[in-house]
Motif scaffolding. Structure first.
Motif, mmCIF file in Angstrom:
data_model
loop_
_atom_site.group_PDB
_atom_site.id
_atom_site.type_symbol
_atom_site.label_atom_id
_atom_site.label_comp_id
_atom_site.label_asym_id
_atom_site.label_seq_id
_atom_site.Cartn_x
_atom_site.Cartn_y
_atom_site.Cartn_z
ATOM 1 N N HIS A 1 -7.004 6.576 -2.909
ATOM 2 C CA HIS A 1 -7.689 7.601 -2.133
ATOM 3 C C HIS A 1 -6.712 8.645 -1.617
ATOM 4 O O HIS A 1 -5.498 8.424 -1.574
ATOM 5 C CB HIS A 1 -8.471 6.984 -0.967
ATOM 6 N N GLU B 1 0.860 -1.200 0.000
ATOM 7 C CA GLU B 1 0.000 0.000 0.000
ATOM 8 C C GLU B 1 0.887 1.237 0.000
ATOM 9 O O GLU B 1 1.054 1.886 1.036
ATOM 10 C CB GLU B 1 -0.849 0.045 1.272
ATOM 11 N N GLU C 1 -2.716 7.541 -1.645
ATOM 12 C CA GLU C 1 -2.386 6.115 -1.606
ATOM 13 C C GLU C 1 -3.057 5.438 -2.791
ATOM 14 O O GLU C 1 -4.197 5.735 -3.117
ATOM 15 C CB GLU C 1 -2.886 5.475 -0.298
HETATM 16 MG MG MG Z 1 -6.114 1.184 3.768
#
Ligand code: MG
Ligand code: ADP
Ligand code: MG
Ligand code: MG
Ligand code: MG
Length: 443
Positions: free
Chosen positions: A186, A131, A195
Protein backbone atom coordinates in the motif's frame (compact mmCIF):
# COMPACT_ATOMS: atom_id res chain seq x y z
CA UNK A 1 13.11 -25.60 -1.26
CA UNK A 2 16.14 -27.88 -1.21
CA UNK A 3 17.78 -28.51 -4.58
CA UNK A 4 20.53 -31.00 -5.36
CA UNK A 5 23.57 -29.91 -7.37
CA UNK A 6 22.35 -32.05 -10.30
CA UNK A 7 18.92 -30.37 -10.24
CA UNK A 8 20.48 -26.93 -10.27
CA UNK A 9 22.66 -27.80 -13.27
CA UNK A 10 19.58 -29.18 -15.05
CA UNK A 11 17.49 -26.07 -14.29
CA UNK A 12 20.29 -23.83 -15.50
CA UNK A 13 20.53 -25.74 -18.77
CA UNK A 14 16.75 -26.04 -19.33
CA UNK A 15 16.17 -22.31 -18.70
CA UNK A 16 19.10 -21.12 -20.77
CA UNK A 17 20.82 -19.44 -17.80
CA UNK A 18 24.01 -17.75 -19.03
CA UNK A 19 25.41 -16.22 -15.84
CA UNK A 20 25.17 -16.98 -12.15
CA UNK A 21 25.63 -14.40 -9.42
CA UNK A 22 27.22 -15.72 -6.25
CA UNK A 23 25.70 -13.37 -3.67
CA UNK A 24 26.76 -12.44 -0.14
CA UNK A 25 26.57 -9.27 1.97
CA UNK A 26 29.20 -7.10 3.53
CA UNK A 27 29.15 -5.87 7.10
CA UNK A 28 26.92 -2.92 6.25
CA UNK A 29 24.36 -5.16 4.57
CA UNK A 30 25.27 -4.15 1.03
CA UNK A 31 24.74 -7.01 -1.41
CA UNK A 32 27.96 -8.09 -3.13
CA UNK A 33 28.36 -10.63 -5.85
CA UNK A 34 30.81 -12.47 -8.02
CA UNK A 35 29.29 -13.24 -11.40
CA UNK A 36 30.37 -16.43 -13.14
CA UNK A 37 29.58 -17.79 -16.62
CA UNK A 38 27.37 -20.82 -16.36
CA UNK A 39 30.17 -23.24 -17.33
CA UNK A 40 31.82 -22.40 -13.99
CA UNK A 41 28.70 -23.45 -12.08
CA UNK A 42 29.86 -27.04 -11.33
CA UNK A 43 33.00 -25.63 -9.73
CA UNK A 44 30.96 -23.10 -7.73
CA UNK A 45 28.60 -25.82 -6.52
CA UNK A 46 31.61 -27.66 -5.13
CA UNK A 47 32.53 -24.59 -3.05
CA UNK A 48 35.67 -23.99 -5.09
CA UNK A 49 35.00 -20.34 -5.96
CA UNK A 50 37.60 -18.12 -4.40
CA UNK A 51 37.51 -14.34 -4.12
CA UNK A 52 39.63 -11.59 -2.67
CA UNK A 53 37.95 -10.41 0.53
CA UNK A 54 40.32 -7.53 1.18
CA UNK A 55 38.30 -4.90 -0.65
CA UNK A 56 34.97 -5.84 0.90
CA UNK A 57 33.81 -3.49 3.69
CA UNK A 58 34.54 -4.98 7.10
CA UNK A 59 36.11 -8.13 5.78
CA UNK A 60 39.84 -8.69 6.18
CA UNK A 61 43.35 -7.39 5.72
CA UNK A 62 45.35 -7.96 2.55
CA UNK A 63 47.50 -10.73 4.04
CA UNK A 64 44.53 -12.94 4.85
CA UNK A 65 42.28 -12.08 1.96
CA UNK A 66 41.48 -15.41 0.28
CA UNK A 67 37.88 -16.41 0.87
CA UNK A 68 35.73 -19.21 -0.46
CA UNK A 69 32.06 -19.02 -1.34
CA UNK A 70 29.84 -21.92 -0.35
CA UNK A 71 26.47 -21.61 -2.14
CA UNK A 72 23.35 -22.41 -0.14
CA UNK A 73 21.54 -24.64 -2.63
CA UNK A 74 18.10 -23.76 -1.22
CA UNK A 75 18.59 -20.16 -2.45
CA UNK A 76 18.80 -21.04 -6.18
CA UNK A 77 16.73 -18.56 -8.14
CA UNK A 78 16.52 -17.46 -11.77
CA UNK A 79 15.90 -13.70 -12.01
CA UNK A 80 12.64 -13.09 -13.89
CA UNK A 81 14.09 -10.25 -15.96
CA UNK A 82 16.07 -10.85 -19.15
CA UNK A 83 19.40 -9.19 -19.84
CA UNK A 84 20.76 -8.71 -23.38
CA UNK A 85 23.10 -11.63 -22.65
CA UNK A 86 20.33 -14.01 -21.54
CA UNK A 87 19.06 -15.22 -18.19
CA UNK A 88 20.85 -14.66 -14.92
CA UNK A 89 20.47 -16.78 -11.77
CA UNK A 90 21.76 -16.33 -8.28
CA UNK A 91 22.88 -18.37 -5.29
CA UNK A 92 23.31 -16.88 -1.82
CA UNK A 93 26.59 -18.01 -0.34
CA UNK A 94 28.25 -18.47 3.02
CA UNK A 95 31.81 -17.24 3.23
CA UNK A 96 34.56 -19.63 4.34
CA UNK A 97 38.22 -19.23 5.19
CA UNK A 98 40.92 -21.25 3.38
CA UNK A 99 41.05 -23.66 6.37
CA UNK A 100 37.39 -24.53 5.83
CA UNK A 101 35.96 -22.71 8.86
CA UNK A 102 33.17 -20.12 8.54
CA UNK A 103 34.54 -16.60 8.15
CA UNK A 104 33.62 -14.72 11.37
CA UNK A 105 33.03 -11.48 9.44
CA UNK A 106 30.25 -13.00 7.33
CA UNK A 107 26.93 -11.61 8.66
CA UNK A 108 25.06 -14.69 7.45
CA UNK A 109 27.25 -16.94 9.55
CA UNK A 110 26.76 -14.67 12.58
CA UNK A 111 23.01 -15.14 12.26
CA UNK A 112 23.42 -18.90 11.80
CA UNK A 113 25.47 -19.07 14.98
CA UNK A 114 22.86 -17.19 17.07
CA UNK A 115 20.07 -19.24 15.51
CA UNK A 116 21.89 -22.46 16.44
CA UNK A 117 21.62 -21.34 20.07
CA UNK A 118 17.85 -21.01 19.71
CA UNK A 119 17.79 -24.57 18.36
CA UNK A 120 19.87 -25.76 21.31
CA UNK A 121 17.23 -24.21 23.56
CA UNK A 122 14.59 -26.37 21.90
CA UNK A 123 13.12 -23.97 19.33
CA UNK A 124 12.42 -25.15 15.79
CA UNK A 125 12.06 -21.72 14.16
CA UNK A 126 12.59 -18.03 14.75
CA UNK A 127 9.96 -16.44 12.55
CA UNK A 128 10.58 -12.94 11.27
CA UNK A 129 8.01 -10.87 9.33
CA UNK A 130 9.32 -7.48 8.13
CA UNK A 131 7.32 -4.47 6.91
CA UNK A 132 9.84 -2.56 4.81
CA UNK A 133 8.98 0.98 3.68
CA UNK A 134 10.68 2.95 0.93
CA UNK A 135 10.40 6.14 -1.11
CA UNK A 136 10.20 6.50 -4.88
CA UNK A 137 11.96 9.54 -6.35
CA UNK A 138 11.99 10.70 -9.97
CA UNK A 139 15.15 10.38 -12.04
CA UNK A 140 16.57 13.30 -14.03
CA UNK A 141 17.48 13.19 -17.77
CA UNK A 142 20.88 11.78 -16.88
CA UNK A 143 19.32 8.99 -14.83
CA UNK A 144 20.39 10.47 -11.50
CA UNK A 145 17.95 10.49 -8.56
CA UNK A 146 16.29 13.85 -7.89
CA UNK A 147 14.58 15.06 -4.73
CA UNK A 148 11.21 15.07 -6.51
CA UNK A 149 8.85 12.47 -5.13
CA UNK A 150 6.90 10.57 -7.74
CA UNK A 151 3.47 11.37 -6.32
CA UNK A 152 1.49 13.41 -3.79
CA UNK A 153 -0.41 10.42 -2.36
CA UNK A 154 -1.08 9.54 1.27
CA UNK A 155 -1.92 6.54 3.42
CA UNK A 156 -3.76 3.81 1.45
CA UNK A 157 -4.47 6.30 -1.36
CA UNK A 158 -5.86 5.11 -4.63
CA UNK A 159 -4.75 5.88 -8.21
CA UNK A 160 -4.56 8.28 -9.99
CA UNK A 161 -3.16 10.17 -6.98
CA UNK A 162 -0.91 7.22 -6.29
CA UNK A 163 1.34 7.29 -9.37
CA UNK A 164 3.60 4.77 -7.71
CA UNK A 165 0.90 2.19 -8.12
CA UNK A 166 2.03 0.71 -11.44
CA UNK A 167 5.60 0.54 -10.26
CA UNK A 168 4.59 -0.97 -6.94
CA UNK A 169 2.38 -3.57 -8.58
CA UNK A 170 5.20 -4.46 -10.97
CA UNK A 171 7.48 -4.92 -7.95
CA UNK A 172 4.88 -7.18 -6.32
CA UNK A 173 4.44 -9.28 -9.48
CA UNK A 174 8.21 -9.65 -9.87
CA UNK A 175 8.58 -10.71 -6.22
CA UNK A 176 5.75 -13.21 -6.61
CA UNK A 177 7.48 -14.65 -9.67
CA UNK A 178 10.51 -15.12 -7.46
CA UNK A 179 8.54 -17.07 -4.87
CA UNK A 180 7.70 -14.31 -2.38
CA UNK A 181 4.32 -14.57 -0.70
CA UNK A 182 3.10 -10.97 -0.65
CA UNK A 183 0.56 -10.27 2.09
CA UNK A 184 -0.17 -6.61 1.34
CA UNK A 185 1.18 -3.55 -0.41
CA UNK A 186 0.00 0.00 0.00
CA UNK A 187 0.85 3.65 -0.24
CA UNK A 188 2.30 4.90 3.05
CA UNK A 189 1.62 8.07 4.99
CA UNK A 190 4.19 10.29 3.27
CA UNK A 191 4.00 11.31 -0.40
CA UNK A 192 6.07 8.96 -2.58
CA UNK A 193 6.28 6.42 0.25
CA UNK A 194 5.26 2.77 -0.06
CA UNK A 195 5.16 -0.42 1.96
CA UNK A 196 5.17 -4.02 0.79
CA UNK A 197 4.60 -6.77 3.37
CA UNK A 198 5.64 -10.35 2.70
CA UNK A 199 5.11 -13.50 4.71
CA UNK A 200 7.36 -14.26 7.63
CA UNK A 201 10.15 -16.82 7.28
CA UNK A 202 12.71 -18.51 9.50
CA UNK A 203 15.71 -16.39 10.59
CA UNK A 204 18.26 -16.85 7.78
CA UNK A 205 15.65 -17.13 5.05
CA UNK A 206 13.97 -13.94 6.33
CA UNK A 207 17.26 -12.05 6.14
CA UNK A 208 17.93 -13.44 2.64
CA UNK A 209 14.45 -12.28 1.66
CA UNK A 210 15.04 -8.73 2.91
CA UNK A 211 18.34 -8.52 0.99
CA UNK A 212 16.64 -9.83 -2.18
CA UNK A 213 13.62 -7.59 -1.65
CA UNK A 214 15.74 -4.42 -1.58
CA UNK A 215 17.50 -5.50 -4.78
CA UNK A 216 14.24 -6.22 -6.61
CA UNK A 217 12.57 -2.97 -5.49
CA UNK A 218 15.51 -0.92 -6.77
CA UNK A 219 15.76 -2.87 -10.04
CA UNK A 220 12.06 -2.62 -10.92
CA UNK A 221 11.85 1.05 -9.88
CA UNK A 222 14.69 1.81 -12.35
CA UNK A 223 12.66 0.17 -15.10
CA UNK A 224 9.90 2.69 -14.32
CA UNK A 225 12.30 5.63 -14.42
CA UNK A 226 12.24 5.94 -10.63
CA UNK A 227 14.77 5.65 -7.83
CA UNK A 228 13.75 3.56 -4.82
CA UNK A 229 15.51 4.39 -1.58
CA UNK A 230 15.60 2.65 1.79
CA UNK A 231 17.28 5.66 3.38
CA UNK A 232 15.45 6.02 6.72
CA UNK A 233 14.61 9.74 6.58
CA UNK A 234 15.15 11.21 3.13
CA UNK A 235 13.13 14.40 3.71
CA UNK A 236 12.72 16.68 6.71
CA UNK A 237 9.18 17.20 7.96
CA UNK A 238 7.55 14.00 6.70
CA UNK A 239 7.57 10.40 8.00
CA UNK A 240 10.70 8.35 7.55
CA UNK A 241 10.90 4.73 6.36
CA UNK A 242 10.92 2.02 8.98
CA UNK A 243 10.99 -1.73 8.87
CA UNK A 244 8.72 -2.95 11.69
CA UNK A 245 9.84 -6.47 12.47
CA UNK A 246 7.40 -9.14 13.74
CA UNK A 247 9.00 -11.94 15.77
CA UNK A 248 7.95 -15.31 17.18
CA UNK A 249 9.63 -18.52 18.29
CA UNK A 250 8.16 -21.89 17.33
CA UNK A 251 8.63 -25.22 19.06
CA UNK A 252 7.70 -28.30 16.98
CA UNK A 253 5.70 -26.17 14.52
CA UNK A 254 3.68 -24.65 17.38
CA UNK A 255 3.89 -21.00 18.33
CA UNK A 256 5.81 -20.94 21.64
CA UNK A 257 4.58 -17.39 22.33
CA UNK A 258 0.95 -18.51 22.61
CA UNK A 259 -0.71 -19.67 25.82
CA UNK A 260 -4.52 -19.93 25.68
CA UNK A 261 -4.67 -20.13 29.48
CA UNK A 262 -2.91 -16.82 30.07
CA UNK A 263 -5.05 -13.70 30.50
CA UNK A 264 -3.23 -11.98 27.64
CA UNK A 265 -2.77 -15.20 25.69
CA UNK A 266 0.99 -14.87 26.05
CA UNK A 267 3.29 -17.66 27.23
CA UNK A 268 6.12 -17.24 29.73
CA UNK A 269 8.48 -17.67 26.79
CA UNK A 270 6.89 -14.68 25.07
CA UNK A 271 7.15 -12.55 28.23
CA UNK A 272 10.79 -13.44 28.83
CA UNK A 273 11.62 -12.85 25.16
CA UNK A 274 9.90 -9.48 25.17
CA UNK A 275 11.66 -8.53 28.43
CA UNK A 276 14.98 -9.40 26.77
CA UNK A 277 14.15 -7.23 23.78
CA UNK A 278 13.42 -4.27 26.07
CA UNK A 279 16.56 -4.95 28.15
CA UNK A 280 18.83 -4.87 25.08
CA UNK A 281 16.96 -2.24 23.08
CA UNK A 282 19.60 0.44 23.62
CA UNK A 283 22.27 -2.07 22.58
CA UNK A 284 20.72 -3.33 19.35
CA UNK A 285 19.77 0.15 18.14
CA UNK A 286 23.19 0.67 16.50
CA UNK A 287 22.64 -2.55 14.54
CA UNK A 288 18.96 -1.99 13.65
CA UNK A 289 19.43 1.76 13.02
CA UNK A 290 22.98 1.90 11.70
CA UNK A 291 23.21 5.22 9.88
CA UNK A 292 23.56 8.84 11.02
CA UNK A 293 20.29 9.41 9.22
CA UNK A 294 18.45 6.64 11.13
CA UNK A 295 18.23 8.91 14.18
CA UNK A 296 16.40 11.61 12.25
CA UNK A 297 13.56 9.09 11.95
CA UNK A 298 13.48 8.09 15.64
CA UNK A 299 11.96 11.38 16.81
CA UNK A 300 8.50 12.26 18.19
CA UNK A 301 5.72 13.19 15.80
CA UNK A 302 6.34 10.83 12.88
CA UNK A 303 5.00 7.45 14.09
CA UNK A 304 8.46 6.17 14.98
CA UNK A 305 9.40 5.07 18.51
CA UNK A 306 11.87 6.90 20.72
CA UNK A 307 11.07 5.39 24.16
CA UNK A 308 11.59 1.83 25.40
CA UNK A 309 8.22 0.38 26.33
CA UNK A 310 5.68 -2.15 25.13
CA UNK A 311 1.92 -2.23 24.74
CA UNK A 312 -0.81 -4.53 23.52
CA UNK A 313 -3.18 -1.69 22.79
CA UNK A 314 -1.22 1.21 21.56
CA UNK A 315 0.70 1.41 18.27
CA UNK A 316 3.26 4.00 19.29
CA UNK A 317 5.73 2.26 21.68
CA UNK A 318 8.91 0.42 20.73
CA UNK A 319 7.24 -2.99 20.94
CA UNK A 320 3.64 -3.74 20.16
CA UNK A 321 1.97 -7.11 20.75
CA UNK A 322 -0.53 -7.35 17.87
CA UNK A 323 -3.98 -8.67 18.85
CA UNK A 324 -3.73 -11.91 16.82
CA UNK A 325 -3.21 -15.10 18.86
CA UNK A 326 -2.72 -18.79 18.05
CA UNK A 327 -0.04 -19.36 15.41
CA UNK A 328 0.05 -15.60 14.72
CA UNK A 329 1.07 -14.64 18.28
CA UNK A 330 4.05 -12.34 17.92
CA UNK A 331 5.83 -9.23 19.08
CA UNK A 332 6.40 -6.33 16.70
CA UNK A 333 9.60 -4.33 17.17
CA UNK A 334 9.02 -0.94 15.55
CA UNK A 335 12.43 0.70 15.69
CA UNK A 336 14.40 -1.13 12.94
CA UNK A 337 14.78 0.70 9.63
CA UNK A 338 15.46 -0.70 6.18
CA UNK A 339 19.07 0.58 6.08
CA UNK A 340 20.07 -2.16 8.52
CA UNK A 341 22.05 -5.25 7.71
CA UNK A 342 19.18 -7.76 7.94
CA UNK A 343 21.41 -10.63 9.08
CA UNK A 344 22.93 -8.66 11.95
CA UNK A 345 19.61 -7.03 12.87
CA UNK A 346 17.81 -10.37 13.15
CA UNK A 347 20.79 -11.90 15.00
CA UNK A 348 20.80 -9.09 17.56
CA UNK A 349 17.01 -9.19 18.11
CA UNK A 350 17.19 -12.97 18.59
CA UNK A 351 20.16 -12.74 20.96
CA UNK A 352 18.28 -10.12 22.99
CA UNK A 353 15.17 -12.28 23.28
CA UNK A 354 17.08 -15.47 24.06
CA UNK A 355 18.91 -13.69 26.87
CA UNK A 356 15.54 -12.75 28.33
CA UNK A 357 14.47 -16.40 28.19
CA UNK A 358 17.73 -17.72 29.65
CA UNK A 359 17.74 -15.23 32.53
CA UNK A 360 13.95 -15.37 32.93
CA UNK A 361 13.82 -11.59 32.90
CA UNK A 362 10.73 -10.06 34.38
CA UNK A 363 8.52 -8.20 31.91
CA UNK A 364 7.76 -4.62 32.98
CA UNK A 365 4.07 -3.65 32.84
CA UNK A 366 2.71 -2.42 29.51
CA UNK A 367 2.50 1.31 28.92
CA UNK A 368 -0.86 2.06 27.36
CA UNK A 369 -0.62 5.82 27.73
CA UNK A 370 0.83 8.16 25.16
CA UNK A 371 4.45 8.37 26.33
CA UNK A 372 4.96 11.70 24.56
CA UNK A 373 2.34 13.24 26.88
CA UNK A 374 4.10 12.01 30.06
CA UNK A 375 6.34 14.32 32.07
CA UNK A 376 9.99 13.46 32.72
CA UNK A 377 9.24 12.42 36.28
CA UNK A 378 6.29 10.26 35.23
CA UNK A 379 8.54 8.49 32.73
CA UNK A 380 11.22 8.04 35.35
CA UNK A 381 8.69 6.61 37.81
CA UNK A 382 7.46 4.15 35.20
CA UNK A 383 11.07 3.17 34.40
CA UNK A 384 10.79 4.25 30.77
CA UNK A 385 14.21 4.82 29.20
CA UNK A 386 14.71 6.36 25.78
CA UNK A 387 16.44 4.94 22.72
CA UNK A 388 19.89 6.39 21.91
CA UNK A 389 19.47 9.84 20.38
CA UNK A 390 22.21 9.52 17.79
CA UNK A 391 24.64 7.05 16.22
CA UNK A 392 27.43 7.89 18.66
CA UNK A 393 25.30 7.13 21.74
CA UNK A 394 24.03 3.97 20.06
CA UNK A 395 27.59 2.72 19.42
CA UNK A 396 28.47 3.34 23.08
CA UNK A 397 25.39 1.41 24.17
CA UNK A 398 26.25 -1.48 21.84
CA UNK A 399 29.80 -1.76 23.16
CA UNK A 400 28.50 -1.87 26.74
CA UNK A 401 26.03 -4.67 25.94
CA UNK A 402 27.95 -7.87 26.67
CA UNK A 403 25.24 -10.17 25.36
CA UNK A 404 25.23 -8.47 21.96
CA UNK A 405 29.02 -8.15 21.86
CA UNK A 406 29.24 -11.89 22.32
CA UNK A 407 26.46 -12.66 19.85
CA UNK A 408 27.97 -10.56 17.05
CA UNK A 409 31.52 -11.72 17.72
CA UNK A 410 34.66 -9.64 18.00
CA UNK A 411 35.47 -9.52 14.31
CA UNK A 412 32.10 -8.06 13.31
CA UNK A 413 31.92 -5.74 16.30
CA UNK A 414 35.37 -4.27 15.82
CA UNK A 415 34.94 -3.59 12.12
CA UNK A 416 31.39 -2.34 12.54
CA UNK A 417 32.27 0.11 15.31
CA UNK A 418 35.32 1.33 13.42
CA UNK A 419 33.37 2.00 10.21
CA UNK A 420 30.52 3.67 12.08
CA UNK A 421 32.79 5.88 14.21
CA UNK A 422 34.34 7.22 11.00
CA UNK A 423 30.84 7.85 9.63
CA UNK A 424 29.81 9.65 12.81
CA UNK A 425 32.92 11.81 12.93
CA UNK A 426 32.53 12.84 9.31
CA UNK A 427 28.93 13.83 9.97
CA UNK A 428 29.72 15.58 13.25
CA UNK A 429 32.23 17.93 11.66
CA UNK A 430 30.07 18.98 8.70
CA UNK A 431 28.77 22.54 8.59
CA UNK A 432 25.25 22.44 7.20
CA UNK A 433 23.01 24.87 5.37
CA UNK A 434 20.72 24.85 8.40
CA UNK A 435 23.51 26.18 10.64
CA UNK A 436 24.37 29.00 8.24
CA UNK A 437 20.72 29.97 8.06
CA UNK A 438 20.52 30.03 11.86
CA UNK A 439 23.79 31.76 12.74
CA UNK A 440 25.42 33.57 9.83
CA UNK A 441 23.52 36.82 10.23
CA UNK A 442 22.59 36.43 13.89
CA UNK A 443 26.22 36.47 15.11
MG1 MG B 1 0.64 -2.12 8.58
P1 ADP C 1 0.91 -4.21 10.86
O1 ADP C 1 -0.39 -4.49 11.52
O2 ADP C 1 1.93 -3.73 11.84
O3 ADP C 1 0.77 -3.29 9.66
P2 ADP C 1 1.29 -6.28 8.91
O4 ADP C 1 0.00 -7.02 8.89
O5 ADP C 1 1.55 -5.32 7.81
O6 ADP C 1 1.46 -5.61 10.35
O7 ADP C 1 2.52 -7.31 8.90
C1 ADP C 1 2.49 -8.45 9.66
C2 ADP C 1 3.76 -9.23 9.45
O8 ADP C 1 3.83 -10.21 10.51
C3 ADP C 1 3.80 -10.02 8.14
O9 ADP C 1 5.10 -10.01 7.61
C4 ADP C 1 3.41 -11.43 8.61
O10 ADP C 1 3.87 -12.48 7.77
C5 ADP C 1 4.10 -11.47 9.95
N1 ADP C 1 3.65 -12.54 10.86
C6 ADP C 1 2.45 -13.13 10.97
N2 ADP C 1 2.48 -14.12 11.90
C7 ADP C 1 3.74 -14.15 12.40
C8 ADP C 1 4.41 -14.94 13.38
N3 ADP C 1 3.81 -15.90 14.06
N4 ADP C 1 5.73 -14.67 13.59
C9 ADP C 1 6.37 -13.69 12.94
N5 ADP C 1 5.78 -12.92 12.01
C10 ADP C 1 4.49 -13.14 11.74
MG1 MG D 1 2.10 -3.38 7.33
MG1 MG E 1 4.03 1.06 7.58
MG1 MG F 1 3.60 -2.51 11.76
Amino acid sequence: KEYSKEEILQYAEANNVRYVRLQFTDLLGIVKNVEIPVDQLPKALNNRMMFDGSSIQGFVRIEESDMYLAPDLSTWLIFPWETPQGKVARLICDVYQPDGTPFPGDPRSVLKRVYARAQDMGFSAFNVGPEPEFFLFKLDEKGKPTQDLNDEGGYFDWAPVDLGENCRRDIVVTLENMGFEIEASHHEVAPGQHEIDFRYANAVEAADNIATFRLVVKTVARQHGLHATFMPKPLYGINGSGMHTHLSLFRDHQNAFYDPDDELGLSETARFFLAGVLEHARGFTAICNPTVNSYKRLVPGYEAPSYIAWSGKNRSPLVRVPAARGQSTRVEVRSPDPSCNPYLAIASLLAAGLDGIERQLELPPPVNRNIYMMTESEKEEAGIRSLPANLSDALDALMRDEVLVEALGHHVLLHFIEAKRIEWNMFRTQVTEWEREQYLTLY
